[in-house]
Design a protein around this motif. Structure first.
Motif, mmCIF file in Angstrom:
data_model
loop_
_atom_site.group_PDB
_atom_site.id
_atom_site.type_symbol
_atom_site.label_atom_id
_atom_site.label_comp_id
_atom_site.label_asym_id
_atom_site.label_seq_id
_atom_site.Cartn_x
_atom_site.Cartn_y
_atom_site.Cartn_z
ATOM 1 N N GLY A 88 0.814 -1.215 0.000
ATOM 2 C CA GLY A 88 0.000 0.000 0.000
ATOM 3 C C GLY A 88 0.843 1.258 0.000
ATOM 4 O O GLY A 88 0.558 2.213 -0.747
ATOM 5 N N ALA A 89 1.894 1.269 0.824
ATOM 6 C CA ALA A 89 2.737 2.468 0.914
ATOM 7 C C ALA A 89 3.532 2.690 -0.367
ATOM 8 O O ALA A 89 3.635 3.824 -0.863
ATOM 9 C CB ALA A 89 3.670 2.342 2.108
ATOM 10 N N THR A 90 4.096 1.620 -0.919
ATOM 11 C CA THR A 90 4.954 1.788 -2.108
ATOM 12 C C THR A 90 4.145 2.065 -3.372
ATOM 13 O O THR A 90 4.549 2.898 -4.202
ATOM 14 C CB THR A 90 5.810 0.533 -2.305
ATOM 15 O OG1 THR A 90 4.965 -0.629 -2.384
ATOM 16 C CG2 THR A 90 6.785 0.358 -1.146
ATOM 17 N N MET A 91 3.027 1.404 -3.545
ATOM 18 C CA MET A 91 2.231 1.611 -4.763
ATOM 19 C C MET A 91 1.499 2.942 -4.745
ATOM 20 O O MET A 91 1.243 3.523 -5.804
ATOM 21 C CB MET A 91 1.246 0.453 -4.940
ATOM 22 C CG MET A 91 1.914 -0.882 -5.227
ATOM 23 S SD MET A 91 0.729 -2.228 -5.444
ATOM 24 C CE MET A 91 -0.027 -1.748 -6.997
ATOM 25 N N SER A 95 4.744 3.632 -7.607
ATOM 26 C CA SER A 95 4.754 2.217 -7.926
ATOM 27 C C SER A 95 5.881 1.858 -8.883
ATOM 28 O O SER A 95 6.522 0.803 -8.736
ATOM 29 C CB SER A 95 3.409 1.808 -8.541
ATOM 30 O OG SER A 95 3.412 0.441 -8.870
ATOM 31 N N GLU A 96 6.167 2.726 -9.869
ATOM 32 C CA GLU A 96 7.207 2.407 -10.856
ATOM 33 C C GLU A 96 8.588 2.386 -10.212
ATOM 34 O O GLU A 96 9.458 1.595 -10.612
ATOM 35 C CB GLU A 96 7.159 3.408 -11.999
ATOM 36 C CG GLU A 96 8.062 3.048 -13.167
ATOM 37 C CD GLU A 96 7.770 3.877 -14.398
ATOM 38 O OE1 GLU A 96 8.627 3.889 -15.314
ATOM 39 O OE2 GLU A 96 6.701 4.509 -14.447
ATOM 40 N N GLY A 114 4.845 2.326 -17.319
ATOM 41 C CA GLY A 114 3.422 2.517 -17.553
ATOM 42 C C GLY A 114 3.100 3.951 -17.902
ATOM 43 O O GLY A 114 3.893 4.871 -17.641
ATOM 44 N N ASP A 115 1.909 4.165 -18.454
ATOM 45 C CA ASP A 115 1.474 5.512 -18.786
ATOM 46 C C ASP A 115 0.733 6.116 -17.605
ATOM 47 O O ASP A 115 0.719 5.559 -16.500
ATOM 48 C CB ASP A 115 0.602 5.489 -20.052
ATOM 49 C CG ASP A 115 -0.575 4.532 -19.912
ATOM 50 O OD1 ASP A 115 -0.818 4.042 -18.774
ATOM 51 O OD2 ASP A 115 -1.266 4.272 -20.918
ATOM 52 N N PHE A 121 -4.191 3.722 -11.738
ATOM 53 C CA PHE A 121 -4.780 2.506 -11.181
ATOM 54 C C PHE A 121 -3.814 1.792 -10.221
ATOM 55 O O PHE A 121 -4.244 1.116 -9.295
ATOM 56 C CB PHE A 121 -5.214 1.575 -12.317
ATOM 57 C CG PHE A 121 -6.478 2.017 -12.983
ATOM 58 C CD1 PHE A 121 -7.709 1.837 -12.357
ATOM 59 C CD2 PHE A 121 -6.450 2.631 -14.230
ATOM 60 C CE1 PHE A 121 -8.878 2.244 -12.965
ATOM 61 C CE2 PHE A 121 -7.624 3.042 -14.839
ATOM 62 C CZ PHE A 121 -8.841 2.855 -14.210
ATOM 63 N N GLN A 122 -2.538 1.949 -10.441
ATOM 64 C CA GLN A 122 -1.581 1.397 -9.489
ATOM 65 C C GLN A 122 -1.701 2.098 -8.135
ATOM 66 O O GLN A 122 -1.645 1.449 -7.081
ATOM 67 C CB GLN A 122 -0.160 1.539 -10.044
ATOM 68 C CG GLN A 122 0.143 0.615 -11.213
ATOM 69 C CD GLN A 122 1.469 0.916 -11.855
ATOM 70 O OE1 GLN A 122 2.309 1.617 -11.279
ATOM 71 N NE2 GLN A 122 1.680 0.405 -13.080
#
Length: 202
Positions: A88-91, A95-96, A114-115, A121-122
């Motif tokens: 949860g914290a990292t995304m 997230s990338e 990702g775009d 959504f991540q």
């Protein structure tokens, strides 16, 4: 002289035969008080107290056996709080950076950058994981509910991860990371089921 002698004998005879009054004086019976020494009084009080404290019979020996406590989940709930809290914290933050092609965690879930839509959504997925963890840690979610919730996630997400790996050629997702995630899911699902059987309700 004879006359006086006769008179004196006559008076003596009368004094001798005069009946005495039948009066009997009854003295009251007085019992002297019993005087005890201080040591005797202390012994008397001690014996009385011992007599009052002495039970009529010894109480029966009662052996109390404590009912065995049911084993409770202790490590699983903590491990899942850290596990989902980490994702949860990292995304939610980046997230990338953590899980992208150049992952600093050395787990590149995504094989390509990702775009903006993917990043959105991540972050939303990470927010969901964070809310799950906070629900148990701070918002009053019970341990039983938390165990069920996380175990269901591991079970349901496993076939989705497998289909994703099977349908991708490796250009979007890194296959070995997702297969590793599938193995982790199976292990965590089995652990969760074991801990759920130890909880109060199933």
């Amino acid at each position: 002289g004879q006359y006086h002698d006769a008179a004196r004998r006559s008076c003596q005879s009368l004094r001798q035969y005069t009946p005495k009054p039948n009066v009997r004086t009854i003295q009251p019976a007085c019992t002297p008080p019993i005087t005890r020494r201080p040591a005797d009084r202390a012994r008397a009080r001690g014996s009385t107290a011992r007599h009052e404290r002495q039970p009529l019979s010894d109480p029966p020996l009662v052996l109390a056996f404590a009912a065995p406590r049911r084993p409770q989940a202790t490590m699983y709930d903590l491990a899942m709080t850290i596990y989902f809290g980490m994702y949860g914290a990292t995304m939610t933050t980046n997230s990338e950076l953590f899980w992208g092609p150049d992952s600093i965690m050395m787990l590149p879930y995504m094989a390509s950058a990702g775009d903006a839509q993917s990043a959105f959504f991540q972050r939303m997925t990470g927010l969901g994981f964070a809310i799950m963890s906070l629900g148990y840690a701070k918002c009053g979610v019970s341990k039983d509910a938390w165990i069920k919730q996380t175990m269901i996630f591991h079970v349901v997400s496993t076939p989705i991860f497998f289909l994703q790996c099977a349908s991708d050629d490796g250009s979007s997702f890194t296959p070995w990371v997702w297969y590793l995630q599938i193995a982790i899911n199976i292990a965590l699902a089995g652990w969760g089921y074991t801990e759920m059987s130890k909880s109060k309700t199933k």
